[in-house]
Scaffold this active site. Structure first.
Site, PDB file in Angstrom:
ATOM      1  N   GLU A  64       0.826  -1.201   0.000  1.00  0.00           N
ATOM      2  CA  GLU A  64       0.000   0.000   0.000  1.00  0.00           C
ATOM      3  C   GLU A  64       0.866   1.258   0.000  1.00  0.00           C
ATOM      4  OE1 GLU A  64      -4.008   1.959   1.881  1.00  0.00           O
ATOM      5  OE2 GLU A  64      -3.398  -0.042   2.529  1.00  0.00           O
ATOM      6  N   GLY A  83      -6.634   5.325  -0.312  1.00  0.00           N
ATOM      7  CA  GLY A  83      -6.868   3.909  -0.534  1.00  0.00           C
ATOM      8  C   GLY A  83      -8.341   3.559  -0.502  1.00  0.00           C
ATOM      9  N   HIS A  90      -0.402 -14.106  -0.339  1.00  0.00           N
ATOM     10  CA  HIS A  90       0.903 -14.409   0.235  1.00  0.00           C
ATOM     11  C   HIS A  90       1.368 -15.744  -0.322  1.00  0.00           C
ATOM     12  CE1 HIS A  90       0.145 -10.976   2.727  1.00  0.00           C
ATOM     13  NE2 HIS A  90      -1.006 -11.520   3.092  1.00  0.00           N
ATOM     14  N   ARG A  92       5.038 -16.936  -0.553  1.00  0.00           N
ATOM     15  CA  ARG A  92       6.255 -17.582  -0.046  1.00  0.00           C
ATOM     16  C   ARG A  92       6.671 -16.935   1.268  1.00  0.00           C
ATOM     17  NH1 ARG A  92       8.533 -17.814  -4.425  1.00  0.00           N
ATOM     18  NH2 ARG A  92       8.681 -20.049  -4.689  1.00  0.00           N
ATOM     19  N   GLY A 109      -7.249   6.085 -14.197  1.00  0.00           N
ATOM     20  CA  GLY A 109      -8.437   6.789 -14.665  1.00  0.00           C
ATOM     21  C   GLY A 109      -8.587   8.142 -14.007  1.00  0.00           C
TER      22      GLY A 109
END
Length: 141
Positions: A64, A83, A90, A92, A109
């Site tokens: 993020e 956000g 996830h 590895r 956009g």
């Protein structure tokens, strides 16, 4: 048309993240490409979950962070991003070292940006794949 409409230098990004979660986790933007942004984060006890591996939440913070900064740089002057949605797969486990996140645009956009963030280990193997959707708003932030 260039992607970065409000570009920052690496030094400016470092100043912007001075007193943020990025600094607490040692997330550092290391590369600004023509259409991508790269960040690194060490993996040590501060980033672990109780089993001694990279906490999924730390990966999401990294994703993020790099995606949000990229979105800010892709905004037209006078606009900012917040956000809207983030998800992560996830792949590895990582016990130590450094992980690298590369944010690339999926959609830029007028009112939303969508970013893919690929996080890899020091061997270049995938650790986490994340998708970040940002809402683009007009204002002074």
């Amino acid at each position: 048309m260039p992607l970065w409409k409000s570009p920052f230098t690496l030094s400016e990004i470092h100043q912007l993240t001075e007193k943020t979660l990025c600094r607490l986790l040692d997330i550092e933007i290391t590369e600004i490409g023509e259409d991508y942004l790269v960040a690194t984060m060490p993996v040590d006890a501060r980033h672990h979950q109780p089993m001694g591996i990279l906490h999924g939440g730390a990966s999401v913070v990294l994703a993020e962070s790099v995606g949000s900064i990229a979105s800010a740089m892709a905004n037209r002057p006078g606009y900012y991003s917040v956000g809207l949605d983030v998800n992560a797969n996830h792949i590895r486990a990582v016990h130590s070292g450094v992980v690298t996140a590369k944010a690339t645009p999926v959609h830029i956009g007028r009112t939303t940006h969508v970013w893919n963030i690929a996080i890899s280990n020091e061997q270049g193997k995938p650790v986490c794949e994340s998708r970040l959707t940002m809402s683009v708003l007009k204002g002074d932030n």
